[in-house]
Design a protein around this motif. Structure first.
Motif, PDB file in Angstrom:
ATOM      1  N   ASP A  97      76.011  15.663  75.399  1.00 35.08           N
ATOM      2  CA  ASP A  97      75.150  15.805  74.220  1.00 35.08           C
ATOM      3  C   ASP A  97      75.385  14.685  73.212  1.00 35.08           C
ATOM      4  O   ASP A  97      74.490  14.375  72.411  1.00 35.08           O
ATOM      5  CB  ASP A  97      75.386  17.156  73.552  1.00 35.08           C
ATOM      6  CG  ASP A  97      74.846  18.310  74.380  1.00 35.08           C
ATOM      7  OD1 ASP A  97      73.950  18.056  75.212  1.00 35.08           O
ATOM      8  OD2 ASP A  97      75.313  19.451  74.207  1.00 35.08           O
ATOM      9  N   ILE A 121      73.491  21.680  83.199  1.00 35.65           N
ATOM     10  CA  ILE A 121      72.666  20.492  82.959  1.00 35.65           C
ATOM     11  C   ILE A 121      71.358  20.544  83.735  1.00 35.65           C
ATOM     12  O   ILE A 121      70.625  19.552  83.780  1.00 35.65           O
ATOM     13  CB  ILE A 121      73.436  19.208  83.318  1.00 35.65           C
ATOM     14  CG1 ILE A 121      73.812  19.192  84.793  1.00 35.65           C
ATOM     15  CG2 ILE A 121      74.670  19.049  82.469  1.00 35.65           C
ATOM     16  CD1 ILE A 121      74.470  17.896  85.231  1.00 35.65           C
ATOM     17  N   LEU A 185      63.380  17.151  82.735  1.00 35.45           N
ATOM     18  CA  LEU A 185      64.491  16.214  82.606  1.00 35.45           C
ATOM     19  C   LEU A 185      65.108  15.842  83.942  1.00 35.45           C
ATOM     20  O   LEU A 185      65.735  14.792  84.068  1.00 35.45           O
ATOM     21  CB  LEU A 185      65.588  16.815  81.696  1.00 35.45           C
ATOM     22  CG  LEU A 185      65.146  17.253  80.298  1.00 35.45           C
ATOM     23  CD1 LEU A 185      66.306  17.888  79.544  1.00 35.45           C
ATOM     24  CD2 LEU A 185      64.600  16.074  79.510  1.00 35.45           C
ATOM     25  N   ALA A 224      69.123  13.445  79.634  1.00 35.43           N
ATOM     26  CA  ALA A 224      69.139  14.422  78.558  1.00 35.43           C
ATOM     27  C   ALA A 224      68.357  13.920  77.358  1.00 35.43           C
ATOM     28  O   ALA A 224      68.078  12.731  77.217  1.00 35.43           O
ATOM     29  CB  ALA A 224      70.584  14.738  78.165  1.00 35.43           C
ATOM     30  N   ARG A 225      68.004  14.842  76.495  1.00 35.94           N
ATOM     31  CA  ARG A 225      67.266  14.479  75.283  1.00 35.94           C
ATOM     32  C   ARG A 225      68.118  13.646  74.338  1.00 35.94           C
ATOM     33  O   ARG A 225      67.595  12.970  73.450  1.00 35.94           O
ATOM     34  CB  ARG A 225      66.775  15.739  74.576  1.00 35.94           C
ATOM     35  CG  ARG A 225      65.698  16.484  75.357  1.00 35.94           C
ATOM     36  CD  ARG A 225      65.156  17.674  74.588  1.00 35.94           C
ATOM     37  NE  ARG A 225      64.050  18.301  75.288  1.00 35.94           N
ATOM     38  CZ  ARG A 225      64.177  19.262  76.191  1.00 35.94           C
ATOM     39  NH1 ARG A 225      65.397  19.683  76.515  1.00 35.94           N
ATOM     40  NH2 ARG A 225      63.128  19.786  76.790  1.00 35.94           N
TER      41      ARG A 225
END
Length: 425
Positions: A97, A121, A185, A224-225
């Motif tokens: 993150d 994830i 994602l 991931a974002r």
């Protein structure tokens, strides 16, 4: 005497050394360091500083207060039941993150810790003990039976595979995974052949194969974002020296190959995971009235405007012009009023022109570009759109000409009638 040139060389050397990214490699078997030495040497040759640690080391430390001690993480510990030191399952998610990258490698018997970590994830592994098997594309003359598979189901993305152009088959022995169809994602980097299926070894009859018909994922990637990238591979052996150097094999379907593509494939996928490729950046975002250069703070309704920006792609450590025909810009006020394709000049400059909607308010130029293998672009720039002022309206409207004529014709008829009425006997 110390010359200025010598000082510059020393400064450059210190800068390069300071910029070398630290990679933590967690192992559950110290022999992996020797059996997979080619993979690690390829990473070292790219300038990474590798630190090998046991996954159960009590002094293991990934974070010191609010500072991460490593930029990258590689886990070759499929049987680890618990991480030592201050590393917990939540720590790994926090590591991702925070924008850091990771490569996680498991086998056909992953521990519950690794299964839950991978599931967090967005990648679901097949049940523990299952092995991917193929009776068509398995490698002959192998002691692994039908579980050593040669796969050529690559993702259609040059951003991920990079210089892996020969597309030699990948040798794989391990477990499969699945990605939810609703996931935005997850990316299947290497899939299984359509004839492969996942089952528990030793069972003579397979009634319902767990994964079949080409739905198995052998190597998955998640972007991931936060911008971090995670690669999950279901085989420890595919990174080994034995598979890297294996040459001259034949599959049961009769296809003959001179070599395996494991070394080039693993190297290219790791480069993508570590943000050495597939990274986009935006510069020189601008907008103005058509034919002008000055960027205003507001536009008037129905104005003609032009919009442009520069997009570059990181390739081989160099920023090169990005070329694509699917980049769009939206002119949004709650809902998009305009959605236009951006044209490019093969030099990284994207541009378009359109007319401002006849609705005033606060708008945004929005770029929301998501393409598998590339870092997403999510940009917004606000601008105001005002109505006409009282002195900016047209004095005579073409659409109102009939009304103008009716007024003047009425006036002329009145004077004509008055003249006739007064002077005609």
């Amino acid at each position: 005497m110390i010359t200025p040139v010598f000082i510059l060389l020393i400064s450059a050397a210190l800068t390069c050394q300071a910029s070398a990214q630290k990679v933590l490699v967690l192992l559950d078997d110290p022999l992996i360091r020797s059996t997979h030495s080619l993979y690690f040497s390829d990473l070292t040759s790219r300038g990474y500083d590798i630190f090998f640690k046991s996954a159960s080391d009590r002094k293991l430390q990934l974070k010191d207060w609010d500072e991460w001690l490593y930029e990258k993480l590689i886990i070759f510990a499929p049987s680890a039941t618990d991480f030592g030191g201050d590393i917990g399952e939540g720590t790994l998610l926090e590591f991702v993150d925070a924008g850091n990258d990771a490569v996680i490698v498991v086998d056909s018997n992953p521990s519950e810790l690794m299964r839950s970590t991978v599931a967090d994830i967005g990648i679901d592994l097949e049940p523990k003990g299952t092995l991917l098997t193929d009776h068509v594309d398995y490698v002959r003359s192998s002691s692994d039976g039908h579980s050593l598979i040669a796969s050529e189901e690559f993702v259609a993305s040059d951003a991920i595979l990079g210089n892996f152009t020969d597309r030699s088959p990948i040798l794989f022995k391990g477990t499969a995974a699945s990605i939810s169809p609703e996931s935005t994602l997850g990316i299947s980097i290497l899939g299984a052949p359509e004839t492969a299926f996942s089952h528990f070894p030793g069972k003579a009859v397979i009634e319902n194969p767990l994964v079949a018909n080409g739905h198995a994922t052998l190597v998955a990637g998640v972007q991931a974002r936060s911008g971090a990238r995670v690669v999950v591979a279901g085989s420890v052996d595919m990174f080994s020296n034995a598979y890297f150097t294996l040459a001259g094999f034949e599959t049961a379907s009769g296809n003959k190959f001179s070599k395996a593509g494991n070394r080039a494939f693993c190297d290219e996928v790791t480069q993508w995971a570590f943000h050495q490729r597939g990274v986009l950046r935006v510069t020189n975002l601008h907008h103005s009235h058509a034919g002008k250069q000055e960027q205003p703070e507001w536009y008037r309704v129905t104005d003609d405007l032009q919009f442009g920006l520069d997009i570059h792609e990181l390739a081989g450590g160099i920023w090169e012009p990005y070329r694509a025909d699917d980049v769009q810009v939206e002119f949004v006020m709650l809902d998009p009023y305009v959605r236009a394709d951006l044209q490019h000049n093969d030099q990284g400059h994207f541009h378009t022109a359109f007319k401002v909607p006849d609705v005033y308010g606060v708008y945004k130029f929005v770029i929301n570009y998501c393409k598998p293998g590339y870092t997403p672009l999510d940009l917004a720039k606000r601008v105001s759109v005002r109505p006409f002022r009282h002195n900016e309206f047209e004095r005579f409207l073409v659409a109102a000409y009939p009304y103008y004529m009716s007024v003047f014709s009425t006036m002329a008829a009145f004077f004509l009638f008055g003249f006739v009425f007064l002077y005609h006997k």
